[in-house]
Enzyme design. Structure first.
Site, PDB file in Angstrom:
ATOM      1  CB  VAL A 249      -9.185   9.494   3.188  1.00 35.83           C
ATOM      2  CG1 VAL A 249     -10.670   9.798   3.337  1.00 35.83           C
ATOM      3  CG2 VAL A 249      -8.931   7.998   3.323  1.00 35.83           C
TER       4      VAL A 249
ATOM      5  N   GLY B  35      -7.078  13.759   0.300  1.00 34.53           N
ATOM      6  CA  GLY B  35      -5.876  14.578   0.408  1.00 34.53           C
ATOM      7  C   GLY B  35      -5.292  14.645   1.804  1.00 34.53           C
TER       8      GLY B  35
ATOM      9  CG  ASN C 139      -7.955   4.374   8.958  1.00 31.55           C
ATOM     10  OD1 ASN C 139      -6.955   4.094   8.303  1.00 31.55           O
ATOM     11  ND2 ASN C 139      -8.734   5.398   8.649  1.00 31.55           N
TER      12      ASN C 139
ATOM     13  N   PRO D  22      -6.596   1.464  -0.327  1.00 32.02           N
ATOM     14  CG  PRO D  22      -4.719   2.189  -1.509  1.00 32.02           C
ATOM     15  CD  PRO D  22      -5.696   2.629  -0.454  1.00 32.02           C
TER      16      PRO D  22
ATOM     17  CG  HIS E 108       4.240  -2.601   2.991  1.00 29.89           C
ATOM     18  ND1 HIS E 108       3.223  -3.236   2.318  1.00 29.89           N
ATOM     19  CD2 HIS E 108       3.647  -1.644   3.758  1.00 29.89           C
ATOM     20  CE1 HIS E 108       2.065  -2.685   2.649  1.00 29.89           C
ATOM     21  NE2 HIS E 108       2.293  -1.718   3.519  1.00 29.89           N
TER      22      HIS E 108
END
Length: 321
Positions: free
Chosen positions: A73, A75, A97, A164, A194
């Site tokens: 977001v 940088g 978030n 994303p 992940h």
């Protein structure tokens, strides 16, 4: 020596000017940025991280995720750490978030550094170093992290809403990463994060209930904690075998059609060079580790826009008024 009121005001203004630049400037990051001004910065970050992870190992993947959510977001500017004010909404309140955590760890590191090196180390550099150490503490690679970032004086909640998605297909993922200067290989390597951590049911419900390109036994197991048609559900590890070890098992899972998120599995199955890359990472862990480290450095180099006002915050949760 005595100071008049005017002298104190002048001194305060000088300090403020040292802390803040009106807009983001062009300067190269360097791993030696704090060698003279705060030579113990890396030791402090590593010590606080080690102590925290000893109490709660799940902090490591959380901090790694925090770095990603910050850099994607506008940088790597620590905007994700800012609380809401009358002038802007916090990125913490964005839907993607909602489950991000680790803020208190950054606060603790910042507190120690403000004692040792006042008004010197940016919150964005703290996140970058902590994420690097998090990977190492999980058994992954380490690297010399370029430093010298500055902290944004504003947040972008709308931008955070467009991170994303766990439901994105390959084309959408490539486009999102390309917009930030990252290519498909960078994206595939970074997605290997992940290999550790957990996902909320809402992020993988579609994958285990609706997707036919999935291992049947894997889907059956995951549906037990995340059935279709329910608003609630449990969390699940991205990698069932080694959920807290940073390795290349993530890519082996993709080949076996056991990727947890739709966006995970989207990296494999279409054939061509992309599938070849996943296969290589699945068999050559050292290649993945090297590519991941390079991609983390590259992502960490994403700068805020030139119009973004920046500074070195004294408190990571608020700007220096």
């Amino acid at each position: 020596m005595s100071f008049s009121n005017g002298s104190w005001v002048a001194l305060a203004l000088l300090l403020f000017a040292a802390l803040m630049s009106s807009v983001n400037g062009d300067h190269k990051l360097s791993a030696r940025y704090y060698d003279k001004t705060c030579p113990n910065v890396q030791r402090v970050v590593r010590t606080v991280m080690a102590n925290t992870v000893a109490r709660d190992p799940t902090v490591s993947p959380a901090i790694l995720r925090l770095f990603f959510h910050d850099c994607f977001v506008n940088g790597c500017d620590a905007s994700v750490l800012l609380d809401s004010t009358p002038f802007f909404e916090s990125e913490k309140d964005a839907v993607p978030n909602a489950s991000v955590r680790g803020y208190e760890v950054i606060d603790e590191i910042k507190s120690v550094l403000e004692h040792d090196c006042p008004a010197t180390v940016s919150c964005s550099d703290i996140i970058a170093l902590a994420s690097r150490d998090a990977v190492g503490m999980l058994g992954g690679p380490s690297w010399r992290m370029p430093l010298g970032r500055k902290d944004s004086r504003t947040a972008d909640k709308d931008g955070a809403e467009n991170l994303p998605s766990p439901h994105d297909n390959f084309t959408a993922l490539v486009s999102t990463f390309r917009e930030r200067g990252l290519n498909a290989r960078d994206m595939t390597a970074l997605s290997g994060a992940h290999t550790v951590g957990m996902a909320n049911c809402e992020n993988y419900r579609d994958r285990v209930n609706d997707d036919i390109a999935i291992d049947a036994s894997f889907a059956e197991t995951r549906r037990k904690t995340c059935p279709a048609g329910y608003s609630e559900g449990g969390m699940a590890p991205f990698d069932e075998q080694t959920p807290m070890r940073f390795d290349n098992a993530y890519y082996k899972n993709l080949i076996a059609r056991r990727g947890l998120l739709s966006s995970d599995q989207a990296l494999y199955g279409s054939g061509g060079r992309q599938d070849d890359l996943v296969k290589m990472y699945s068999t050559k862990g050292e290649v993945f580790a090297n590519d991941f480290a390079r991609a983390m450095i590259k992502m960490g180099n994403i700068s805020p826009s030139k119009e973004t006002p920046v500074e070195v915050r004294l408190n990571c949760r608020m700007v220096n008024w």
